[in-house]
Write a protein that holds these residues in place. Structure first.
Motif, PDB file in Angstrom:
ATOM      1  N   UNK A  36       0.855  -1.190   0.000  1.00 41.68           N
ATOM      2  CA  UNK A  36       0.000   0.000   0.000  1.00 41.68           C
ATOM      3  C   UNK A  36       0.888   1.237   0.000  1.00 41.68           C
ATOM      4  N   UNK A  37       0.393   2.305  -0.564  1.00 39.91           N
ATOM      5  CA  UNK A  37       1.146   3.552  -0.626  1.00 39.91           C
ATOM      6  C   UNK A  37       1.317   4.131   0.774  1.00 39.91           C
ATOM      7  N   UNK A  38       2.548   4.489   1.113  1.00 40.82           N
ATOM      8  CA  UNK A  38       2.821   5.103   2.410  1.00 40.82           C
ATOM      9  C   UNK A  38       2.305   6.524   2.500  1.00 40.82           C
ATOM     10  N   UNK A  39       2.054   7.165   1.360  1.00 32.25           N
ATOM     11  CA  UNK A  39       1.578   8.540   1.344  1.00 32.25           C
ATOM     12  C   UNK A  39       0.069   8.653   1.492  1.00 32.25           C
ATOM     13  N   UNK A  40      -0.667   7.905   0.653  1.00 33.58           N
ATOM     14  CA  UNK A  40      -2.127   8.059   0.637  1.00 33.58           C
ATOM     15  C   UNK A  40      -2.883   6.792   1.024  1.00 33.58           C
ATOM     16  N   UNK A  41      -2.174   5.658   1.153  1.00 38.52           N
ATOM     17  CA  UNK A  41      -2.815   4.416   1.563  1.00 38.52           C
ATOM     18  C   UNK A  41      -3.482   3.630   0.446  1.00 38.52           C
ATOM     19  N   UNK A  42      -3.480   4.158  -0.772  1.00 43.58           N
ATOM     20  CA  UNK A  42      -4.105   3.447  -1.900  1.00 43.58           C
ATOM     21  C   UNK A  42      -3.254   2.242  -2.298  1.00 43.58           C
ATOM     22  N   UNK A  43      -3.802   1.358  -3.158  1.00 37.71           N
ATOM     23  CA  UNK A  43      -3.089   0.124  -3.493  1.00 37.71           C
ATOM     24  C   UNK A  43      -2.999  -0.149  -4.995  1.00 37.71           C
ATOM     25  N   UNK A  44      -3.006   0.895  -5.816  1.00 41.36           N
ATOM     26  CA  UNK A  44      -2.866   0.737  -7.264  1.00 41.36           C
ATOM     27  C   UNK A  44      -1.580   1.438  -7.689  1.00 41.36           C
ATOM     28  N   UNK A  45      -0.743   0.688  -8.429  1.00 41.27           N
ATOM     29  CA  UNK A  45       0.597   1.174  -8.747  1.00 41.27           C
ATOM     30  C   UNK A  45       0.988   0.911 -10.193  1.00 41.27           C
ATOM     31  N   UNK A  57      10.210  -1.292  -7.927  1.00 46.53           N
ATOM     32  CA  UNK A  57       9.791   0.036  -7.481  1.00 46.53           C
ATOM     33  C   UNK A  57       8.340   0.233  -7.887  1.00 46.53           C
ATOM     34  N   UNK A  58       7.546   0.759  -6.958  1.00 45.12           N
ATOM     35  CA  UNK A  58       6.162   1.085  -7.246  1.00 45.12           C
ATOM     36  C   UNK A  58       5.994   2.598  -7.276  1.00 45.12           C
ATOM     37  N   UNK A  59       5.060   3.046  -8.123  1.00 44.52           N
ATOM     38  CA  UNK A  59       4.669   4.456  -8.188  1.00 44.52           C
ATOM     39  C   UNK A  59       3.158   4.478  -8.029  1.00 44.52           C
ATOM     40  N   UNK A  60       2.685   5.115  -6.973  1.00 41.29           N
ATOM     41  CA  UNK A  60       1.263   5.156  -6.672  1.00 41.29           C
ATOM     42  C   UNK A  60       0.506   5.858  -7.793  1.00 41.29           C
ATOM     43  N   UNK A  61      -0.542   5.211  -8.293  1.00 36.57           N
ATOM     44  CA  UNK A  61      -1.355   5.792  -9.366  1.00 36.57           C
ATOM     45  C   UNK A  61      -2.192   6.959  -8.861  1.00 36.57           C
ATOM     46  N   UNK A  62      -2.446   7.020  -7.551  1.00 32.81           N
ATOM     47  CA  UNK A  62      -3.278   8.084  -6.994  1.00 32.81           C
ATOM     48  C   UNK A  62      -2.488   9.353  -6.681  1.00 32.81           C
ATOM     49  N   UNK A  64       1.275   9.526  -6.884  1.00 37.33           N
ATOM     50  CA  UNK A  64       2.573   9.606  -7.544  1.00 37.33           C
ATOM     51  C   UNK A  64       3.768   9.273  -6.668  1.00 37.33           C
ATOM     52  N   UNK A  65       3.546   8.941  -5.406  1.00 39.04           N
ATOM     53  CA  UNK A  65       4.661   8.601  -4.513  1.00 39.04           C
ATOM     54  C   UNK A  65       5.366   7.341  -5.025  1.00 39.04           C
ATOM     55  N   UNK A  66       6.699   7.359  -4.974  1.00 38.64           N
ATOM     56  CA  UNK A  66       7.495   6.209  -5.409  1.00 38.64           C
ATOM     57  C   UNK A  66       8.162   5.552  -4.217  1.00 38.64           C
ATOM     58  N   UNK A  67       8.329   4.227  -4.328  1.00 34.49           N
ATOM     59  CA  UNK A  67       8.992   3.490  -3.255  1.00 34.49           C
ATOM     60  C   UNK A  67       9.682   2.269  -3.834  1.00 34.49           C
TER      61      UNK A  67
END
Length: 143
Positions: A36-45, A57-62, A64-67
């Motif tokens: 899950x995204x650490x920034x917004x909590x969403x789960x689409x990447x 590496x994932x980039x949150x679709x909601x 844009x946070x990368x991890x």
């Protein structure tokens, strides 16, 4: 619910990824955890993987946070990451789960990135790599 009637398995929800991974690996004990995204909590990447070095590496679709996931930061600079696209529909966003194959002492031996395409629901594995060190508890927290 998983549809197994076609060449590719399709899932109707993100929890189907864990079922697919366990079936694909024939390992009912596989420890599967969500990303899950650490920034917004969403789960689409959007997802980039380096199958040679082992990393993702994932980039949150909601938002844009990368991890960099797991221990990927240790190898990412030397790698050649490539974006993942769904082989069924060409979609570029996924829900992601990480499967941990464990040694007898509980440390992780191998990681598997299971994905579900948000466009068509196709289930698959984006990457996997061996973990040849221990302890692995810190690495496991980096989801």
């Amino acid at each position: 619910m998983i549809d197994r009637k076609k060449d590719c398995w399709f899932g109707s929800e993100p929890e189907d990824i864990a079922e697919w991974l366990r079936s694909w690996l024939e390992d009912e004990e596989l420890d599967v955890k969500p990303v899950a995204c650490g920034g917004c909590g969403k789960d689409v990447f959007e997802l980039e993987v380096d199958s040679t070095e082992g990393g993702a590496q994932v980039r949150c679709a909601a938002c844009g946070a990368e991890k960099l996931l797991l221990d990927s930061s240790d190898y990412w600079e030397d790698g050649q990451p490539e974006p993942i696209a769904c082989p069924n529909c060409g979609g570029k966003t996924f829900q992601v789960r990480v499967g941990f194959d464990r040694r007898a002492d509980g440390d992780v031996r191998w990681v598997y990135l299971g994905v579900r395409c948000t466009g068509c629901g196709a289930l698959g594995s984006a990457a996997d790599w061996e973990i040849n060190y221990g302890p692995t508890a810190e690495m496991e927290q980096n989801l």
